[in-house]
Design a protein around this motif. Structure first.
Motif, PDB file in Angstrom:
ATOM      1  N   GLY A 198     -13.951  -6.230 -17.958  1.00 50.56           N
ATOM      2  CA  GLY A 198     -13.589  -7.486 -17.321  1.00 50.56           C
ATOM      3  C   GLY A 198     -12.485  -7.395 -16.291  1.00 50.56           C
ATOM      4  N   LYS A 199     -11.991  -6.207 -16.044  1.00 49.91           N
ATOM      5  CA  LYS A 199     -10.890  -6.035 -15.099  1.00 49.91           C
ATOM      6  C   LYS A 199     -11.417  -5.953 -13.663  1.00 49.91           C
ATOM      7  CE  LYS A 199      -7.743  -3.673 -18.302  1.00 49.91           C
ATOM      8  NZ  LYS A 199      -6.939  -2.442 -18.540  1.00 49.91           N
ATOM      9  N   PRO A 200     -10.560  -6.255 -12.694  1.00 47.95           N
ATOM     10  CA  PRO A 200     -10.986  -6.185 -11.286  1.00 47.95           C
ATOM     11  C   PRO A 200     -11.373  -4.761 -10.898  1.00 47.95           C
ATOM     12  CG  PRO A 200      -8.910  -7.364 -11.500  1.00 47.95           C
ATOM     13  CD  PRO A 200      -9.171  -6.722 -12.824  1.00 47.95           C
ATOM     14  N   ARG A 201     -12.294  -4.661  -9.938  1.00 50.58           N
ATOM     15  CA  ARG A 201     -12.647  -3.359  -9.384  1.00 50.58           C
ATOM     16  C   ARG A 201     -12.067  -3.246  -7.972  1.00 50.58           C
ATOM     17  NH1 ARG A 201     -18.134  -4.378 -11.545  1.00 50.58           N
ATOM     18  NH2 ARG A 201     -18.672  -2.858 -13.164  1.00 50.58           N
ATOM     19  N   PHE A 202     -11.850  -1.996  -7.562  1.00 55.46           N
ATOM     20  CA  PHE A 202     -11.299  -1.693  -6.249  1.00 55.46           C
ATOM     21  C   PHE A 202     -12.206  -0.694  -5.544  1.00 55.46           C
ATOM     22  CE2 PHE A 202      -7.935  -3.149  -8.926  1.00 55.46           C
ATOM     23  CZ  PHE A 202      -7.010  -3.785  -8.114  1.00 55.46           C
ATOM     24  N   VAL A 203     -12.165  -0.698  -4.220  1.00 57.45           N
ATOM     25  CA  VAL A 203     -12.928   0.298  -3.459  1.00 57.45           C
ATOM     26  C   VAL A 203     -12.272   1.661  -3.647  1.00 57.45           C
ATOM     27  CG1 VAL A 203     -13.662   1.065  -1.181  1.00 57.45           C
ATOM     28  CG2 VAL A 203     -13.729  -1.370  -1.765  1.00 57.45           C
ATOM     29  N   LEU A 204     -13.068   2.625  -4.104  1.00 60.61           N
ATOM     30  CA  LEU A 204     -12.579   3.985  -4.323  1.00 60.61           C
ATOM     31  C   LEU A 204     -13.043   4.947  -3.239  1.00 60.61           C
ATOM     32  CD1 LEU A 204     -13.256   4.377  -8.167  1.00 60.61           C
ATOM     33  CD2 LEU A 204     -11.202   3.482  -7.026  1.00 60.61           C
ATOM     34  N   GLU A 205     -14.203   4.647  -2.639  1.00 56.93           N
ATOM     35  CA  GLU A 205     -14.777   5.576  -1.671  1.00 56.93           C
ATOM     36  C   GLU A 205     -15.780   4.837  -0.791  1.00 56.93           C
ATOM     37  OE1 GLU A 205     -17.396   9.754  -1.715  1.00 56.93           O
ATOM     38  OE2 GLU A 205     -16.726   8.828  -3.596  1.00 56.93           O
ATOM     39  N   VAL A 206     -15.877   5.260   0.469  1.00 60.52           N
ATOM     40  CA  VAL A 206     -16.873   4.730   1.393  1.00 60.52           C
ATOM     41  C   VAL A 206     -17.742   5.897   1.850  1.00 60.52           C
ATOM     42  CG1 VAL A 206     -17.288   3.567   3.584  1.00 60.52           C
ATOM     43  CG2 VAL A 206     -15.340   2.879   2.166  1.00 60.52           C
ATOM     44  N   ARG A 207     -19.057   5.772   1.657  1.00 52.98           N
ATOM     45  CA  ARG A 207     -19.998   6.838   2.013  1.00 52.98           C
ATOM     46  C   ARG A 207     -20.888   6.356   3.154  1.00 52.98           C
ATOM     47  NH1 ARG A 207     -21.771   8.105  -4.287  1.00 52.98           N
ATOM     48  NH2 ARG A 207     -19.760   9.034  -4.939  1.00 52.98           N
ATOM     49  N   PRO A 208     -20.511   6.648   4.402  1.00 53.12           N
ATOM     50  CA  PRO A 208     -21.240   6.109   5.545  1.00 53.12           C
ATOM     51  C   PRO A 208     -22.658   6.641   5.695  1.00 53.12           C
ATOM     52  CG  PRO A 208     -19.617   7.716   6.255  1.00 53.12           C
ATOM     53  CD  PRO A 208     -19.359   7.467   4.804  1.00 53.12           C
ATOM     54  N   VAL A 209     -22.908   7.877   5.263  1.00 46.83           N
ATOM     55  CA  VAL A 209     -24.244   8.462   5.430  1.00 46.83           C
ATOM     56  C   VAL A 209     -25.288   7.660   4.668  1.00 46.83           C
ATOM     57  CG1 VAL A 209     -25.672  10.487   5.017  1.00 46.83           C
ATOM     58  CG2 VAL A 209     -23.332  10.776   5.866  1.00 46.83           C
ATOM     59  N   THR A 210     -24.923   7.227   3.454  1.00 48.81           N
ATOM     60  CA  THR A 210     -25.850   6.441   2.637  1.00 48.81           C
ATOM     61  C   THR A 210     -25.537   4.950   2.671  1.00 48.81           C
ATOM     62  OG1 THR A 210     -24.470   6.813   0.670  1.00 48.81           O
ATOM     63  CG2 THR A 210     -26.284   8.373   1.080  1.00 48.81           C
ATOM     64  N   ASN A 211     -24.513   4.567   3.463  1.00 47.80           N
ATOM     65  CA  ASN A 211     -24.095   3.168   3.571  1.00 47.80           C
ATOM     66  C   ASN A 211     -23.766   2.598   2.195  1.00 47.80           C
ATOM     67  OD1 ASN A 211     -23.495   0.809   5.011  1.00 47.80           O
ATOM     68  ND2 ASN A 211     -25.552  -0.019   4.725  1.00 47.80           N
ATOM     69  N   GLY A 271     -14.326   0.977  -8.590  1.00 50.64           N
ATOM     70  CA  GLY A 271     -13.911   1.385  -9.925  1.00 50.64           C
ATOM     71  C   GLY A 271     -12.588   0.762 -10.297  1.00 50.64           C
ATOM     72  N   PRO A 272     -12.027   1.161 -11.422  1.00 50.12           N
ATOM     73  CA  PRO A 272     -10.778   0.569 -11.912  1.00 50.12           C
ATOM     74  C   PRO A 272      -9.583   0.968 -11.047  1.00 50.12           C
ATOM     75  CG  PRO A 272     -11.375   2.454 -13.254  1.00 50.12           C
ATOM     76  CD  PRO A 272     -12.538   2.211 -12.331  1.00 50.12           C
ATOM     77  N   LYS A 273      -8.540   0.183 -11.125  1.00 57.71           N
ATOM     78  CA  LYS A 273      -7.340   0.438 -10.340  1.00 57.71           C
ATOM     79  C   LYS A 273      -6.771   1.823 -10.627  1.00 57.71           C
ATOM     80  CE  LYS A 273      -2.829  -1.575  -9.203  1.00 57.71           C
ATOM     81  NZ  LYS A 273      -1.899  -2.704  -9.474  1.00 57.71           N
ATOM     82  N   GLU A 274      -6.886   2.255 -11.875  1.00 61.23           N
ATOM     83  CA  GLU A 274      -6.330   3.556 -12.261  1.00 61.23           C
ATOM     84  C   GLU A 274      -6.945   4.703 -11.468  1.00 61.23           C
ATOM     85  OE1 GLU A 274      -7.618   1.337 -14.383  1.00 61.23           O
ATOM     86  OE2 GLU A 274      -5.718   0.513 -15.170  1.00 61.23           O
ATOM     87  N   ALA A 275      -8.203   4.534 -11.052  1.00 64.44           N
ATOM     88  CA  ALA A 275      -8.900   5.608 -10.335  1.00 64.44           C
ATOM     89  C   ALA A 275      -8.423   5.753  -8.895  1.00 64.44           C
ATOM     90  CB  ALA A 275     -10.412   5.354 -10.371  1.00 64.44           C
ATOM     91  N   VAL A 322     -10.551   2.053   1.298  1.00 64.73           N
ATOM     92  CA  VAL A 322     -10.085   2.441  -0.032  1.00 64.73           C
ATOM     93  C   VAL A 322      -8.897   1.573  -0.451  1.00 64.73           C
ATOM     94  CG1 VAL A 322      -9.015   4.295  -1.359  1.00 64.73           C
ATOM     95  CG2 VAL A 322     -10.921   4.800   0.176  1.00 64.73           C
ATOM     96  N   GLY A 323      -8.951   1.091  -1.692  1.00 62.30           N
ATOM     97  CA  GLY A 323      -7.900   0.240  -2.223  1.00 62.30           C
ATOM     98  C   GLY A 323      -8.195  -1.237  -2.119  1.00 62.30           C
ATOM     99  N   GLN A 324      -9.247  -1.595  -1.374  1.00 62.73           N
ATOM    100  CA  GLN A 324      -9.591  -3.012  -1.172  1.00 62.73           C
ATOM    101  C   GLN A 324     -10.073  -3.636  -2.471  1.00 62.73           C
ATOM    102  OE1 GLN A 324     -12.191  -3.653   2.157  1.00 62.73           O
ATOM    103  NE2 GLN A 324     -13.044  -5.542   1.306  1.00 62.73           N
ATOM    104  N   ARG A 325      -9.612  -4.852  -2.722  1.00 66.63           N
ATOM    105  CA  ARG A 325     -10.038  -5.590  -3.915  1.00 66.63           C
ATOM    106  C   ARG A 325     -10.790  -6.861  -3.539  1.00 66.63           C
ATOM    107  NH1 ARG A 325      -6.033  -8.683  -8.276  1.00 66.63           N
ATOM    108  NH2 ARG A 325      -7.692  -9.831  -9.358  1.00 66.63           N
ATOM    109  N   ARG A 326     -10.322  -7.547  -2.531  1.00 64.28           N
ATOM    110  CA  ARG A 326     -10.911  -8.827  -2.153  1.00 64.28           C
ATOM    111  C   ARG A 326     -12.181  -8.626  -1.321  1.00 64.28           C
ATOM    112  NH1 ARG A 326      -7.454 -12.872  -3.405  1.00 64.28           N
ATOM    113  NH2 ARG A 326      -5.253 -12.319  -3.713  1.00 64.28           N
TER     114      ARG A 326
END
Length: 365
Positions: A254-267, A272-276, A239-243
């Motif tokens: 057009g703005k960068p997206r960031f990792v918001l969630e990792v769901r291992p069951v469904t891989n 989403g946006p930084k604000e999230a 979570v929080g990863q951009r690169r």
């Protein structure tokens, strides 16, 4: 007191042991061998617990004139720290191996053996200090905010604190510790601090996990579920990863997206946006208190979610199900698996492992 000094081979533990000797304690030094692949030597400031570190610790012990031993804790370290690290990532969580090492190795396995052998306490070079009160010992932040390590010690309980000795906690700066080491003739006075994860000394966590867990193609989706890219293993993201996202579909704005969630069951990886990344509430079932537990089930505190993050004023709620914390202002980029450490002023109240988070920005907002 009979003191067992945990000597990593670095300057902090060396000076801590020296101060314990100078205070008149009966001190024995011990270096923990945490890997059976001991043929590697340290490179720069990466990693720790190598053969070179063991030799540095022995030289310091010889200088201090204290007995010195190397104890093989590699199997326990593998089971409690490395395997836990792998399983947490496989579960889509972001663990803190240094905190887990303190909990399971230095202040559990090591302390247990020390007490069995008749020692009164374990001495380490951590920057934190203990305060004795009418309700028992309290764990507090170090005098040097830049070096404070109370966050990774938040897992210690009252019984462990009673057998712990932190000689460096009230030292105003690391520079003074290095100067003292030089004055004492300790050879590691200018040795670089270790960083990164000790069992991944090259710093390539993603590559290391790929070797241990394997790769599996999965989808990267936005908050609405639309596919915007693909990946070779959800465990490689946090979570929080951009690169390193390599998205095939740009965001509408057009703005960068960031990792918001990792769901291992469904891989699946959700972006989403930084604000999230702003989090309005965190909660966890696994918690412990560093000393006396809070009297009230609801109380004001400060919450810290990373070792060097700023504490945020918050309200905590303790129930049979665990601890829930609502910060006064949103936390940024919190991942399940992280530890939330609760403070009142400089005092560490306790900690919990974050299981759930609530975004401050609803989907579609």
């Amino acid at each position: 007191m009979r003191i067992l000094a945990a000597m990593s081979g670095g300057v902090d533990s060396a000076v801590a042991a020296a101060r314990a000797v100078e205070a008149g304690h009966d001190v024995t030094g011990v270096h923990l061998a945490l890997s059976r692949a001991g043929g590697t030597l340290r490179t720069g400031s990466r990693g720790c617990c190598t053969i070179e570190d063991a030799m540095d610790a022995r030289r310091t012990a010889d200088l201090l004139g204290i007995p010195f031993y190397v104890w093989d804790f590699s199997e326990r370290f593998r089971d409690d720290v490395i395997d836990d690290f792998i399983s947490e990532y496989k579960a889509g969580r972001t663990p803190n191996p240094c905190l887990r090492c303190n909990e399971k190795i230095k202040f559990a396995a090591l302390l247990e053996r020390a007490l069995e052998l008749g020692f009164d306490a374990v001495c380490t070079g951590h920057y934190a200090h203990l305060v004795s009160t009418v309700t028992g010992l309290e764990l507090h932040r170090a005098a040097d905010d830049a070096k404070d390590q109370s966050y990774v010690l938040g897992v210690l309980n009252a019984e462990q604190l009673a057998h712990t000795y932190f000689p460096l906690g009230e030292t105003p700066s690391k520079a003074l510790v290095r100067a003292e080491a030089a004055e004492r003739g300790i050879t590691v006075a200018q040795k670089p601090d270790s960083h990164d994860i000790c069992f991944i000394p090259d710093g390539d966590t993603r590559g290391w996990l790929a070797e241990k867990v394997g790769t599996a193609t999965g989808e990267i989706v936005d908050r609405e579920g639309a596919v915007v890219g693909s990946h070779e293993g959800a465990h490689a993201f946090t979570v929080g990863q951009r690169r390193g996202l390599y998205l095939g579909v740009p965001a509408p704005d057009g703005k960068p997206r960031f990792v918001l969630e990792v769901r291992p069951v469904t891989n699946t990886v959700v972006v989403g946006p930084k604000e999230a990344l702003a989090i309005a509430e965190i909660a966890g079932e696994r918690f412990s208190w560093a000393g006396a537990a809070p009297v009230d089930a609801e109380f004001a505190c400060e919450v810290q979610i990373r070792a060097h993050a700023d504490p945020v004023p918050a309200r905590a709620f303790v129930t049979e199900e665990g601890v829930r914390v609502i910060p006064d202002e949103p936390l940024n980029g919190v991942a399940p698996g992280q530890s939330a450490v609760l403070y009142v002023g400089t005092r560490v109240l306790g900690q919990f492992t974050i299981d759930t988070t609530v975004s401050a920005v609803p989907i579609g907002a």
